[in-house]
Every structure is written in structure tokens, then in C-alpha cells.
Design a protein around this motif. Structure first.
Motif, PDB file in Angstrom:
ATOM      1  N   GLY A  22      47.159  90.487 -22.310  1.00  0.00           N
ATOM      2  CA  GLY A  22      47.975  90.107 -23.457  1.00  0.00           C
ATOM      3  C   GLY A  22      49.449  90.350 -23.156  1.00  0.00           C
ATOM      4  O   GLY A  22      49.859  90.508 -22.004  1.00  0.00           O
ATOM      5  N   GLU A  43      41.063  90.856 -17.141  1.00  0.00           N
ATOM      6  CA  GLU A  43      41.006  90.269 -18.480  1.00  0.00           C
ATOM      7  C   GLU A  43      39.586  89.791 -18.730  1.00  0.00           C
ATOM      8  O   GLU A  43      39.030  89.064 -17.910  1.00  0.00           O
ATOM      9  CB  GLU A  43      41.988  89.101 -18.590  1.00  0.00           C
ATOM     10  CG  GLU A  43      41.893  88.305 -19.868  1.00  0.00           C
ATOM     11  CD  GLU A  43      42.130  89.126 -21.121  1.00  0.00           C
ATOM     12  OE1 GLU A  43      41.282  89.059 -22.018  1.00  0.00           O
ATOM     13  OE2 GLU A  43      43.143  89.831 -21.185  1.00  0.00           O
ATOM     14  N   MET A  49      46.860  85.813 -21.929  1.00  0.00           N
ATOM     15  CA  MET A  49      47.602  85.448 -23.138  1.00  0.00           C
ATOM     16  C   MET A  49      46.726  84.666 -24.117  1.00  0.00           C
ATOM     17  O   MET A  49      46.963  83.486 -24.383  1.00  0.00           O
ATOM     18  CB  MET A  49      48.852  84.644 -22.791  1.00  0.00           C
ATOM     19  CG  MET A  49      49.887  85.407 -22.021  1.00  0.00           C
ATOM     20  SD  MET A  49      50.610  86.728 -22.960  1.00  0.00           S
ATOM     21  CE  MET A  49      51.606  85.820 -24.089  1.00  0.00           C
TER      22      MET A  49
END
Length: 64
Positions: A22, A43, A49
Motif C-alpha cells: 500500500g 503483497e 496499491m
């Protein structure tokens, strides 16, 4: 008698792992790379994102 301050560096770190792609995770990756560390980003989602559209996230992913 030696006192322990809670912070003692023996060897400068060479690698780091950042969990989460993020805003904060990518900011950490950028700063650690600028300090000369080899960084691995983890991630669990299929893109970094998550708030971005997948098409826009590809541009961010390409720069990592």
C-alpha cells in the motif's frame, strides 16, 4: 558494568523485507532502496496499491 541501551548495531543491514504494497509499504521500499538496501516487497493481493485500478497499478508495479 556495561549498560544495554536497547539499540546496538553490529553490522549495517544489507537486505530488508516490507510486507504490504500500500501507500506506506511502497514509501518504505523507496526509502530503503535509497539507503542502499536490497528490498523484497510482499503483497498478498494480486497488485500493489490496491486502491488503484489494475491498469494504473501496472505502472507502479513496473517501477518497483
Amino acid at each position: 558494568m556495561n549498560s544495554y541501551t536497547g539499540y546496538q548495531t553490529v553490522v549495517k543491514p544489507q537486505r530488508a523485507v516490507v510486507i504490504g504494497g500500500g501507500f506506506i509499504g511502497l514509501e518504505m521500499v523507496e526509502n530503503l532502496v535509497q539507503r542502499g538496501l536490497e528490498v523484497t516487497l510482499i503483497e498478498k493481493l494480486n497488485q500493489v496499491m490496491p486502491p488503484l485500478d489494475p491498469e494504473m497499478a501496472r505502472f507502479v508495479d513496473a517501477t518497483c
